[in-house]
Scaffold this active site. Structure first.
Site, PDB file in Angstrom:
ATOM      1  N   THR B  22       0.860  -1.183   0.000  1.00 47.86           N
ATOM      2  CA  THR B  22       0.000   0.000   0.000  1.00 47.86           C
ATOM      3  C   THR B  22       0.900   1.238   0.000  1.00 47.86           C
ATOM      4  O   THR B  22       1.908   1.290   0.687  1.00 47.86           O
ATOM      5  CB  THR B  22      -1.040  -0.049   1.150  1.00 47.86           C
ATOM      6  N   CYS B  28      -2.858   8.211   7.403  1.00 44.52           N
ATOM      7  CA  CYS B  28      -3.490   6.889   7.343  1.00 44.52           C
ATOM      8  C   CYS B  28      -2.587   5.851   8.023  1.00 44.52           C
ATOM      9  O   CYS B  28      -1.392   6.071   8.170  1.00 44.52           O
ATOM     10  CB  CYS B  28      -3.706   6.455   5.894  1.00 44.52           C
ATOM     11  N   HIS B  45      -5.565  -0.425   4.745  1.00 47.37           N
ATOM     12  CA  HIS B  45      -5.147   0.979   4.685  1.00 47.37           C
ATOM     13  C   HIS B  45      -6.335   1.815   5.163  1.00 47.37           C
ATOM     14  O   HIS B  45      -7.274   2.039   4.407  1.00 47.37           O
ATOM     15  CB  HIS B  45      -4.779   1.310   3.229  1.00 47.37           C
TER      16      HIS B  45
END
Lengths: 200, 160
Positions: B22, B28, B45
């Site tokens: 990711t 995040c 994520h």
């Protein structure tokens, strides 16, 4: 968000066009070169696709973020590709800035401030509302990480964001940037009311 | 070896020796769960700490609580045991130094804390962490050996 109709969006596009025109003029005066701006897109975008729109999550960019304060709230995010931010800095500081120095960083923040202020003052005047930019802040990093700030702000109550987006570039084409204005979902009503009262 | 890309507000699980990746985590947080006996792992994520209830709409996988429980359920469905699962997390940075400390100011820390709560609820041990700071990260998770590789512009690739 659905309640904004085509005529509202057209009116916003027109206002944004004038707003970014003023911002482009401000930038031209600052760097002493002609700066052109694309007719702004006023659209509703899927938040998760924003990093891809910017050329992929890992692309290195400089992002200047300002909060919009006043009658309507939101955020402004200016994104310069890495080479463009370097070109801007070397134009303004008359030297190469590698790695990004504190002076270079504040130069970029100031550019963001000038563009955002020019745009917001036009938009605010024409809509009859007060829009004030906060102090700018800068991040030089992967675009995916840079856009998180607006995604998390807006994502709490929806997957889509109402985005004003434009691209600007100077004549030599080595300075480019993206300008996003993202109103808070709660402020869309304020903007819409202002549009309806001006747009009949 | 193919890389399986995990998009923002999403999760993927994979068996055997796959690479889950990711890109560009700012505030995040990426959470990897791993069952070494089954050699099965999952990577998510997440964008936000928790669902605001009634006001929430759209994709539930952007919220730590809902994304996490979805990923864990899928892993259990493919034969993983919660008692064997361990976790590694990365991300949760503070990208912008905002002058007005709004709700988005500390979102990275709040995301991390929300994940720790989900882990604690299920007694899943956290065995690796690279969070905080003010820079972005890209995460690769190898389901063959459970290694998490964290790349950034600021430092060498870390293996946690």
């Amino acid at each position: 968000m659905k309640r904004l109709n085509e005529s509202d969006l057209d009116f916003l596009r027109e206002l944004s066009n004038i707003g970014v025109g003023h911002a482009a003029t401000a930038l031209s005066q600052l760097i002493g070169r002609q700066v052109g701006m694309r007719v702004p897109k006023v659209s509703i975008v899927d938040l998760s696709s924003v990093p891809e729109l910017m050329g992929g999550s890992e692309k290195v960019v400089s992002g200047v973020y300002l909060q919009v304060l006043g009658d309507a709230r939101g955020g402004i995010l200016l994104i310069f590709p890495d080479h463009s931010s370097r070109a801007l800095i070397s134009l303004l500081l008359k030297r190469v800035d590698e790695p990004l120095s504190e002076m270079g960083a504040s130069t970029l923040k100031e550019v963001g401030n000038i563009l955002a202020s020019a745009y917001l003052s036009v938009l605010g005047n024409m809509l009859g509302i007060t829009l004030i930019p906060s102090i700018p802040s800068l991040a030089h990093d992967m675009v995916g990480a840079v856009v998180d700030i607006v995604l998390s702000d807006l994502g709490e109550i929806g997957d889509t964001a109402f985005v004003f987006e434009t691209e600007f570039c100077d004549v030599s084409d080595d300075i480019k940037g993206h300008f996003f204005l993202l109103p808070d979902p709660d402020s869309i009503d304020v903007i819409m009311k202002a549009i309806r009262s001006k747009n009949g | 070896m193919d890389k399986i890309v995990v998009r923002i507000a999403d999760y993927r699980i994979a068996e055997a020796s796959a690479t889950l990746v990711t890109y560009g985590l700012g505030s995040c947080v990426a959470v990897a769960l791993y069952d070494s006996e089954k050699r099965t792992g999952g990577l998510c994520h997440i964008m936000l700490p928790s669902s605001p209830g009634d006001r929430a709409s759209g994709n539930p996988k952007k919220f730590a609580d809902l994304c996490f429980s979805g990923m864990l359920r899928d892993m259990q469905n493919s034969g993983c045991e919660v008692s064997r699962i361990v976790a590694k997390i990365a991300g949760g940075a503070r990208m912008f130094d905002l002058p007005n400390k709004g709700k988005s100011f500390s979102i990275g820390e709040r995301n991390r804390d929300a994940v720790l709560i989900e882990l604690a609820k299920r007694r899943i041990p956290l065995i690796g962490e690279d969070t905080g700071g003010n820079y972005g990260r890209t995460v690769e998770f190898h389901t063959g050996n459970g290694d998490m590789l964290v790349r950034s512009l600021r430092s060498e690739t870390k293996v946690i």
